[in-house]
Design a protein around this motif. Structure first.
Motif, PDB file in Angstrom:
ATOM      1  N   ALA A  69     -23.395 -32.401 -49.209  1.00  0.00           N
ATOM      2  CA  ALA A  69     -21.884 -33.030 -49.169  1.00  0.00           C
ATOM      3  C   ALA A  69     -22.094 -34.254 -50.006  1.00  0.00           C
ATOM      4  O   ALA A  69     -21.235 -34.664 -50.514  1.00  0.00           O
ATOM      5  CB  ALA A  69     -21.582 -33.384 -47.825  1.00  0.00           C
TER       6      ALA A  69
ATOM      7  N   HIS B 211     -19.273 -36.154 -43.129  1.00  0.00           N
ATOM      8  CA  HIS B 211     -18.274 -35.850 -44.363  1.00  0.00           C
ATOM      9  C   HIS B 211     -17.082 -36.828 -44.622  1.00  0.00           C
ATOM     10  O   HIS B 211     -16.925 -36.955 -45.870  1.00  0.00           O
ATOM     11  CB  HIS B 211     -17.767 -34.523 -44.035  1.00  0.00           C
ATOM     12  CG  HIS B 211     -18.351 -33.126 -44.098  1.00  0.00           C
ATOM     13  ND1 HIS B 211     -18.681 -32.904 -45.496  1.00  0.00           N
ATOM     14  CD2 HIS B 211     -19.038 -32.308 -43.430  1.00  0.00           C
ATOM     15  CE1 HIS B 211     -19.514 -31.730 -45.489  1.00  0.00           C
ATOM     16  NE2 HIS B 211     -19.794 -31.337 -44.221  1.00  0.00           N
ATOM     17  N   SER B 212     -16.577 -37.284 -43.700  1.00  0.00           N
ATOM     18  CA  SER B 212     -15.476 -38.304 -44.016  1.00  0.00           C
ATOM     19  C   SER B 212     -16.270 -39.436 -44.726  1.00  0.00           C
ATOM     20  O   SER B 212     -15.457 -39.933 -45.862  1.00  0.00           O
ATOM     21  CB  SER B 212     -14.799 -39.024 -42.743  1.00  0.00           C
ATOM     22  OG  SER B 212     -14.204 -37.866 -41.960  1.00  0.00           O
TER      23      SER B 212
ATOM     24  N   ASP C 127     -17.353 -38.221 -48.457  1.00  0.00           N
ATOM     25  CA  ASP C 127     -16.161 -38.014 -49.123  1.00  0.00           C
ATOM     26  C   ASP C 127     -15.643 -39.164 -50.199  1.00  0.00           C
ATOM     27  O   ASP C 127     -15.048 -39.094 -50.886  1.00  0.00           O
ATOM     28  CB  ASP C 127     -14.914 -37.351 -48.319  1.00  0.00           C
ATOM     29  CG  ASP C 127     -15.214 -36.148 -47.874  1.00  0.00           C
ATOM     30  OD1 ASP C 127     -15.935 -35.400 -48.422  1.00  0.00           O
ATOM     31  OD2 ASP C 127     -14.224 -35.856 -46.926  1.00  0.00           O
TER      32      ASP C 127
ATOM     33  N   ILE D  44     -14.004 -39.345 -55.196  1.00  0.00           N
ATOM     34  CA  ILE D  44     -12.660 -39.064 -54.757  1.00  0.00           C
ATOM     35  C   ILE D  44     -11.811 -38.501 -55.842  1.00  0.00           C
ATOM     36  O   ILE D  44     -11.745 -39.459 -56.788  1.00  0.00           O
ATOM     37  CB  ILE D  44     -12.122 -40.480 -54.104  1.00  0.00           C
ATOM     38  CG1 ILE D  44     -12.981 -41.053 -53.119  1.00  0.00           C
ATOM     39  CG2 ILE D  44     -10.587 -40.311 -53.487  1.00  0.00           C
ATOM     40  CD1 ILE D  44     -12.567 -42.317 -52.450  1.00  0.00           C
TER      41      ILE D  44
ATOM     42  N   THR E 230      -9.998 -33.463 -54.189  1.00  0.00           N
ATOM     43  CA  THR E 230     -10.511 -33.564 -52.666  1.00  0.00           C
ATOM     44  C   THR E 230      -9.431 -34.371 -52.012  1.00  0.00           C
ATOM     45  O   THR E 230      -9.421 -34.452 -50.750  1.00  0.00           O
ATOM     46  CB  THR E 230     -11.790 -34.530 -52.727  1.00  0.00           C
ATOM     47  OG1 THR E 230     -11.427 -35.696 -53.511  1.00  0.00           O
ATOM     48  CG2 THR E 230     -12.790 -33.962 -53.654  1.00  0.00           C
ATOM     49  N   HIS E 231      -8.412 -35.026 -52.589  1.00  0.00           N
ATOM     50  CA  HIS E 231      -7.274 -35.830 -51.749  1.00  0.00           C
ATOM     51  C   HIS E 231      -6.054 -35.605 -52.408  1.00  0.00           C
ATOM     52  O   HIS E 231      -5.961 -35.922 -53.642  1.00  0.00           O
ATOM     53  CB  HIS E 231      -7.724 -37.402 -51.845  1.00  0.00           C
ATOM     54  CG  HIS E 231      -9.139 -37.521 -51.015  1.00  0.00           C
ATOM     55  ND1 HIS E 231     -10.528 -37.007 -51.635  1.00  0.00           N
ATOM     56  CD2 HIS E 231      -9.138 -38.289 -49.994  1.00  0.00           C
ATOM     57  CE1 HIS E 231     -11.382 -37.778 -50.804  1.00  0.00           C
ATOM     58  NE2 HIS E 231     -10.866 -38.228 -49.782  1.00  0.00           N
TER      59      HIS E 231
ATOM     60  N   VAL F 281      -8.413 -29.933 -48.256  1.00  0.00           N
ATOM     61  CA  VAL F 281      -8.440 -31.273 -48.625  1.00  0.00           C
ATOM     62  C   VAL F 281      -7.986 -32.122 -47.789  1.00  0.00           C
ATOM     63  O   VAL F 281      -7.107 -31.825 -47.072  1.00  0.00           O
ATOM     64  CB  VAL F 281      -7.981 -31.295 -50.119  1.00  0.00           C
ATOM     65  CG1 VAL F 281      -8.702 -30.181 -51.095  1.00  0.00           C
ATOM     66  CG2 VAL F 281      -6.436 -31.219 -50.325  1.00  0.00           C
ATOM     67  N   TRP F 282      -8.202 -33.467 -48.116  1.00  0.00           N
ATOM     68  CA  TRP F 282      -7.609 -34.683 -47.369  1.00  0.00           C
ATOM     69  C   TRP F 282      -6.282 -34.673 -47.777  1.00  0.00           C
ATOM     70  O   TRP F 282      -5.869 -34.840 -48.971  1.00  0.00           O
ATOM     71  CB  TRP F 282      -8.412 -35.896 -47.681  1.00  0.00           C
ATOM     72  CG  TRP F 282      -9.573 -36.047 -46.639  1.00  0.00           C
ATOM     73  CD1 TRP F 282     -10.770 -35.893 -47.421  1.00  0.00           C
ATOM     74  CD2 TRP F 282      -9.640 -36.667 -45.746  1.00  0.00           C
ATOM     75  NE1 TRP F 282     -11.863 -36.278 -46.574  1.00  0.00           N
ATOM     76  CE2 TRP F 282     -11.146 -36.806 -45.311  1.00  0.00           C
ATOM     77  CE3 TRP F 282      -8.710 -36.950 -44.687  1.00  0.00           C
ATOM     78  CZ2 TRP F 282     -11.677 -37.284 -44.267  1.00  0.00           C
ATOM     79  CZ3 TRP F 282      -9.208 -37.481 -43.347  1.00  0.00           C
ATOM     80  CH2 TRP F 282     -10.600 -37.778 -43.017  1.00  0.00           C
TER      81      TRP F 282
ATOM     82  N   ARG G  31      -9.238 -28.955 -42.616  1.00  0.00           N
ATOM     83  CA  ARG G  31     -10.306 -29.630 -42.857  1.00  0.00           C
ATOM     84  C   ARG G  31     -11.374 -29.431 -41.833  1.00  0.00           C
ATOM     85  O   ARG G  31     -12.621 -29.257 -42.016  1.00  0.00           O
ATOM     86  CB  ARG G  31      -9.886 -31.152 -42.888  1.00  0.00           C
ATOM     87  CG  ARG G  31     -10.876 -32.327 -43.607  1.00  0.00           C
ATOM     88  CD  ARG G  31     -10.208 -33.484 -43.880  1.00  0.00           C
ATOM     89  NE  ARG G  31      -9.655 -34.024 -42.657  1.00  0.00           N
ATOM     90  CZ  ARG G  31     -10.332 -34.656 -41.691  1.00  0.00           C
ATOM     91  NH1 ARG G  31     -11.476 -34.766 -41.726  1.00  0.00           N
ATOM     92  NH2 ARG G  31      -9.795 -35.253 -40.748  1.00  0.00           N
TER      93      ARG G  31
ATOM     94  N   TYR H 106     -15.299 -27.801 -42.539  1.00  0.00           N
ATOM     95  CA  TYR H 106     -16.468 -28.486 -41.992  1.00  0.00           C
ATOM     96  C   TYR H 106     -17.383 -27.551 -41.170  1.00  0.00           C
ATOM     97  O   TYR H 106     -18.836 -27.624 -41.154  1.00  0.00           O
ATOM     98  CB  TYR H 106     -16.123 -29.703 -41.243  1.00  0.00           C
ATOM     99  CG  TYR H 106     -15.667 -30.842 -41.913  1.00  0.00           C
ATOM    100  CD1 TYR H 106     -15.789 -30.969 -43.263  1.00  0.00           C
ATOM    101  CD2 TYR H 106     -14.834 -31.866 -41.219  1.00  0.00           C
ATOM    102  CE1 TYR H 106     -15.162 -31.919 -43.859  1.00  0.00           C
ATOM    103  CE2 TYR H 106     -14.246 -32.818 -42.013  1.00  0.00           C
ATOM    104  CZ  TYR H 106     -14.605 -32.898 -43.416  1.00  0.00           C
ATOM    105  OH  TYR H 106     -13.808 -34.008 -44.054  1.00  0.00           O
TER     106      TYR H 106
END
Length: 533
Positions: free
Chosen positions: A149, A300-301, A304, A308, A344-345, A370-371, A409, A413
């Motif tokens: 990751a 992962h959070s 990430d 970004i 990713t966001h 994605v976020w 999400r 994971y």
């Protein structure tokens, strides 16, 4: 509740308590936090005074902690259940005070030198390695995810061959225990899939190496990851008749009822002694995968933040300007001008309750996993600090009950297949633009991309219910096991539902609104029963 059910419940409760026990005070955690280096839980008040992890003895130099708001209520529930059922324990089995507070679980031996399923050579290698491990510091248990990751990880470890195999895959396939241990200690990811969908755990299961199975399970290995044809490691253990391995997997949280693409579960495939052992193992679970998945998602959070890549579709110029300003002060923050798989966001406008309006960008973001954050993440972040993502993740799409962003999400994971895995779609008469809502105007090309990004297959011809090819007779992975779509592999999607159409077990005709709702919730929704008369 029968005596057997009570006994099984108490065993499960004890296992849960072990997961929530502080390694310092041996009590159920108060204000629990997770150590980023090894994922062990402790009470928040103990961290400042620690130099090594009390459970695995790993050095905590450079270690950080992270809290999960969901852990506190879980720990409190475990305490209350323990009090309620304390009087129901047999007197000769009443735990001592120390046991009742649940000591930190002992770390399983890294290798089992008495394993009958390993050959003599493997036993000698295992014993020698076990002797070595007594002389060296125990490994950092979180490194198996960092390499996959984090962009800062050692890329050489995760380099793939033309089959998509990493060095860990190859070493597991060849059973090279020394090399496997070396790679794990260097941070090799135990959950990487090769091109065929197999993980390192699949490889050692197929080879009948119980010692290596036990080793991998110590490194945050996800146990229910479906491989080729959605076969989990437990499916493989049953097919190869590796009883000891199957039992070990079940005790560590493997799902007996996981379905492959044909709808077969490990329990259905098991026969005779294998089936009896699996049922017995399911009553003696050591640990579940729930905590493991929670820890992995938290990691992962954190990771990430390394890279970004934001796509912002806010209509407010102040938000766009603030985002540009933040990129000048944070080297890990980048703005993407197009919504591609690099993103990713996704940043969206939302209401005060963090519910956003459904749109094509939101649907695509859910399909990608994605976020999806509200614009408050940008406005609350500063030149010195970017705010945590989870505080600003949208809570729903159009409604709080439509939790597609978070569900997608977590699905990513856990390395589960996409939402429409096992589903074939025929888009009826979508040759021109079609307005579903003001924010969702679709074409056949847009719908095709959305379906494929969510794991589905789009057909060029309308399916014939009487002659579905064998290669397409699949079971939808995300269908409710007791629902109407459990065996439905084919779907005809209409703009409206006025035409009389199929409503068969394996073929359904459904409106476009159903497809959109599935994505918004990230679940294969139960279809409404339509009257075609």
């Amino acid at each position: 509740m029968s005596a057997t059910d009570l006994s099984n419940f108490l065993k499960a409760l004890d296992a849960v308590k072990q997961d929530y026990t502080c390694g310092v005070c041996s009590n159920l955690c108060e204000d629990p936090v997770t150590l980023s280096k090894c994922f062990h839980l402790i009470c928040g008040k103990h961290f400042e005074s620690l130099k090594t992890c009390p459970t695995c003895n790993v050095s905590l130099e450079g270690c950080t902690i992270f809290a999960d708001d969901r852990l506190g209520p879980c720990v409190q529930s475990a305490k209350e259940l323990d009090k309620i059922f304390d009087n129901f324990r047999p007197k000769d089995a009443q735990p001592t005070k120390a046991e009742n507070t649940t000591k930190a679980p002992k770390k399983r031996a890294r290798h089992n030198t008495n394993d009958k399923s390993s050959d003599e050579k493997a036993q000698k290698e295992t014993k020698a390695l076990s002797d070595k491990s007594n002389k060296v510091q125990k490994p950092n248990m979180n490194t198996s995810l960092l390499s996959n990751a984090s962009s800062k990880a050692n890329k050489a470890i995760e380099k793939r061959n033309n089959k998509g195999e990493t060095m860990l895959h190859i070493s597991c396939r060849l059973g090279k225990i020394d090399k496997i241990t070396e790679l794990l200690n260097q941070g090799a990811n135990t959950n990487t899939k090769d091109n065929a969908g197999w993980t390192p755990l699949h490889e050692v299961v197929q080879n009948g190496r119980l010692d290596l199975v036990k080793l991998l399970l110590q490194y945050n290995t996800l146990i229910n990851v479906p491989g080729q044809s959605n076969e989990t490691p437990l499916h493989e253990a049953v097919r190869y008749n590796h009883i000891d391995i199957a039992v070990e997997l079940v005790k560590n949280g493997a799902d007996l009822n996981a379905r492959n693409c044909k709808g077969e579960t490990p329990l259905q495939l098991a026969q005779g002694a294998m089936k009896e052992k699996l049922i017995m193992a399911s009553e003696d679970i050591i640990q579940t995968q729930t905590v493991n998945i929670t820890l992995i998602s938290n990691l992962h959070s954190e990771l990430d933040f390394d890279d970004i890549r934001v796509y912002c579709n806010s209509q407010f110029r102040t938000v766009q300007n603030k985002l540009k300003l933040l990129t000048k002060h944070h080297t890990n923050l980048h703005v993407e001008t197009k919504f591609t798989k690099k993103v990713t966001h996704l940043i969206v406008d939302a209401e005060e309750d963090r519910v956003c309006t459904s749109s094509l960008d939101v649907l695509q973001g859910i399909a990608y996993g994605v976020w999806i954050l509200t614009t408050d993440w940008i406005t609350k972040s500063t030149e010195d600090k970017l705010e945590p993502f989870d505080r600003y993740e949208v809570t729903g799409v159009g409604s709080k009950s439509y939790n597609g962003p978070k569900n997608a999400r977590y699905n990513k994971y856990k390395q589960f297949p996409g939402l429409f895995d096992g589903c074939h779609f025929y888009l009826h008469n979508f040759n021109t633009k079609y307005e579903i809502t003001k924010n969702i105007v679709v074409t056949k090309a847009l719908l095709t991309k959305l379906i494929m990004d969510a794991g589905g297959i789009v057909l060029r011809r309308v399916p014939n219910p009487e002659s579905i090819p064998d290669s397409e007779k699949l079971v939808p992975y995300h269908a409710n096991k007791d629902g109407k779509l459990v065996n439905c592999s084919h779907y005809i999607i209409f703009k409206d539902m006025y035409e009389p159409m199929y409503n068969m077990q394996h073929l359904k005709a459904l409106p476009i609104g159903w497809l959109i709702e599935c994505v918004e919730k990230y679940e294969l929704c139960e279809p409404i029963v339509y009257n075609y008369a």
